[in-house]
Design a protein around this motif. Sequence first.
Motif, short mmCIF file in Angstrom:
data_model
loop_
_atom_site.label_atom_id
_atom_site.label_comp_id
_atom_site.label_asym_id
_atom_site.label_seq_id
_atom_site.Cartn_x
_atom_site.Cartn_y
_atom_site.Cartn_z
N TRP A 518 -11.18 40.27 -29.35
CA TRP A 518 -10.79 39.45 -30.52
C TRP A 518 -10.13 38.14 -30.10
O TRP A 518 -10.37 37.10 -30.70
CB TRP A 518 -9.87 40.26 -31.43
CG TRP A 518 -9.60 39.50 -32.72
CD1 TRP A 518 -8.47 38.90 -33.10
CD2 TRP A 518 -10.55 39.26 -33.75
NE1 TRP A 518 -8.62 38.30 -34.32
CE2 TRP A 518 -9.91 38.51 -34.75
CE3 TRP A 518 -11.89 39.63 -33.92
CZ2 TRP A 518 -10.55 38.11 -35.90
CZ3 TRP A 518 -12.52 39.23 -35.09
CH2 TRP A 518 -11.85 38.47 -36.06
N VAL A 521 -12.83 35.89 -29.30
CA VAL A 521 -13.45 35.37 -30.53
C VAL A 521 -12.68 34.17 -31.06
O VAL A 521 -13.24 33.12 -31.40
CB VAL A 521 -13.54 36.48 -31.60
CG1 VAL A 521 -13.90 35.86 -32.97
CG2 VAL A 521 -14.58 37.51 -31.21
N LYS A 522 -11.36 34.25 -31.13
CA LYS A 522 -10.54 33.15 -31.63
C LYS A 522 -10.65 31.92 -30.74
O LYS A 522 -10.49 30.79 -31.18
CB LYS A 522 -9.08 33.58 -31.76
CG LYS A 522 -8.86 34.64 -32.84
CD LYS A 522 -7.40 34.75 -33.23
CE LYS A 522 -6.57 35.27 -32.07
NZ LYS A 522 -5.16 35.46 -32.46
N ASP A 525 -15.41 32.31 -28.08
CA ASP A 525 -16.42 33.14 -27.43
C ASP A 525 -16.85 34.21 -28.42
O ASP A 525 -16.28 35.30 -28.49
CB ASP A 525 -15.84 33.76 -26.15
CG ASP A 525 -16.90 34.54 -25.36
OD1 ASP A 525 -18.09 34.46 -25.74
OD2 ASP A 525 -16.52 35.24 -24.40
N PHE A 526 -17.83 33.88 -29.22
CA PHE A 526 -18.17 34.71 -30.37
C PHE A 526 -19.41 35.54 -30.09
O PHE A 526 -20.49 35.00 -29.86
CB PHE A 526 -18.41 33.81 -31.59
CG PHE A 526 -18.67 34.57 -32.85
CD1 PHE A 526 -17.62 35.17 -33.53
CD2 PHE A 526 -19.95 34.72 -33.35
CE1 PHE A 526 -17.85 35.87 -34.70
CE2 PHE A 526 -20.18 35.41 -34.50
CZ PHE A 526 -19.12 35.99 -35.18
N ASN A 528 -22.52 37.63 -31.17
CA ASN A 528 -23.30 37.77 -32.40
C ASN A 528 -23.67 39.23 -32.68
O ASN A 528 -23.83 39.62 -33.84
CB ASN A 528 -24.56 36.93 -32.31
CG ASN A 528 -24.24 35.45 -32.33
OD1 ASN A 528 -23.35 35.02 -33.03
ND2 ASN A 528 -24.97 34.67 -31.52
N ASN A 548 -22.76 39.72 -36.39
CA ASN A 548 -21.56 38.95 -36.78
C ASN A 548 -21.92 37.50 -37.14
O ASN A 548 -22.79 36.89 -36.50
CB ASN A 548 -20.55 38.95 -35.64
CG ASN A 548 -20.17 40.36 -35.23
OD1 ASN A 548 -19.92 41.21 -36.07
ND2 ASN A 548 -20.17 40.62 -33.91
N ALA A 550 -19.75 33.78 -38.07
CA ALA A 550 -18.44 33.10 -38.11
C ALA A 550 -18.42 32.08 -39.24
O ALA A 550 -19.37 31.32 -39.43
CB ALA A 550 -18.16 32.40 -36.77
N VAL A 561 -14.51 36.03 -39.98
CA VAL A 561 -15.70 36.63 -39.37
C VAL A 561 -16.27 37.64 -40.36
O VAL A 561 -15.54 38.49 -40.88
CB VAL A 561 -15.37 37.32 -38.02
CG1 VAL A 561 -16.60 38.08 -37.51
CG2 VAL A 561 -14.91 36.29 -37.01
#
Length: 612
Positions: A518, A521-522, A525-526, A528, A548, A550, A561
């Motif tokens: 997580w 992610v913030k 580095d997301f 999918n 996922n 964003a 998300v």
Amino acid sequence: MSATAIRILLAAVRPSVARELDELLRRARPDRFIITREPRGGDALARLRSGRFDVLLLDLSSPDLAGADALRRVNAERLRVPVIVLTGPGQEELGVAARRLGAQDYLMSGRTDGHELARVIRHAVERARVAEALRRSEEEYRRLFESMVNGVVYQDATGRVMAMNPAAERILGRTQEEFLGETSAGMEDQTVRADGTAFPGAEHPAMVALRTGREVRDVVMGMYNPRERARRWITITAVPLTRPGEDKPHEVFTVFDDITERRGREAELARLNRTLKALSDSNQAFLWARDEDRYLRDVCRIIVRHCGHRMVWIGYAEDDEDKSVRLAAHAGFDAGYIRSLRLTWADSERGRGPTGTAIRTGKPAGCRNMLTDPAFAPWREAARRRGYASSLAVPLRAGGRAFGAITLYSREPDAFSDEDVHLLTELANDLSHGIAAFRLRAAQAETEEALRLERDFVSAVLNTAGAVVVVVDRAGRITRFNRAGELLTGYTEAEVRGRQYWDLLVPPEDLRNVKRAWRAVKAGDFPNFHENHWLTKNGARRLLAWSNTALTDSAGKIRHVVATGIDITARKQAERAVQDREEELAAIYENAPLLIMLVDGALRIRKVNKQV
């Protein structure tokens, strides 16, 4: 009157009455009166001979110097001091009799306030001084008479005019020679010409004073001044003079005070106060109105009610080919007038009236006199039939341009002063803001309704979707949790909303990895797609495959998300079972004591076991 203090002698006045008079005068003007008491009437006459007193207040009930005898002795000794007698309740006839014997006036003790008492005293002193001046010297009288600011007319016992000062000539608009020998009827005729109606009571104040022997005070009259060709407003005080020992006045002085300007200022102030009241109530109307149309109607009614205008209407500028002006609201006497106007705000004949000009220029525009203004010609006859005489149009502005105007019609020509225009412009500005607020409120309501419908649609889609949908914010808190998620986990949306999803749904052994993921992610580095286990409310584990999306702000920063998950627990279990069976068959195949060959449809050998 001199600015020095008036010296008063209270003669033979009962102590209680003396205290009452002293208190009344002290409250009225303590710096203008000096009071001396003399309980004995005889001693009072001796004091008067010293000449140090301006007025004598005499109690008619004095035991040693009573009633008519007191007045006769004052007159006989020519003390030349004005006398005001005091009577008790029900003794008005004594006061009238005292006036005939030379008293300037009379008052009833216990029924007079301080201002009335002070005024009577000042008038008595003034009249005495004028009379004394007349007795001493005709020249001094003439100088005083001619230099007075107020107009003064001197009439004999029959009411014939004997003299008039220059101020009276100026106020009445006629010379002394024109009035000499005439009675007050001439002035009454003048009053009739002022407004077309007879003078109230059909008798001039001077004639009333001569007939009754009493002073007639502060009568307001409107008189036509032929020299100025205008009406002047005046107050008249008629003062009868009676010789000692006679019953009827032998002459009367009529004092004129020109109050035209003051009355005009008072009328202007009253009009402005009414406009201010309309301004205040219009602002209140905004708070109570439910919509724009009701607000406009209320404002028009308020202006008509408080300002007394004949008619008020509000029009909006249309952006059509004719640049027409559309009626939005009105109040007052219209009788179809507005519908017949066919107004435009274009620079044409029907657009050069007050309303079209105000909209086109964005500035107030008016018509001072509809009967003479050439720009008002297209509407003159219709306005005349409805009693309109002048008008004012004030633009309604927004965004740097006029989108309409509020137009007011008055019964009087030139009815709108500069201060009226200023206040009505302020009212129009407030009205413009109110209209903008109602339109913004309506647009906001439409937007909110559209958003509600969209939210309902999204909720319906989410709650009918077979996949789990969960929305989390940057802190990992759950903000949306659909019906599929509730069925899968056993948690309701209310139970999970606002909670970080790893507190309830992530197995303990996965917490470290989930939190590390997580943070990534913030940081941007997301992932999918991913798979992970969730814990249900009863402790069961379910494996979900996630897709996922964003949601970012204008700066590209992730704000939410949206994760869509499919429960693949059963599929994974089936895959595991197939794999286990395949491994089991493979072991049997390899370790079987018999020769086993696998051939295809063409009888080609594909695989053989170890027995070969």
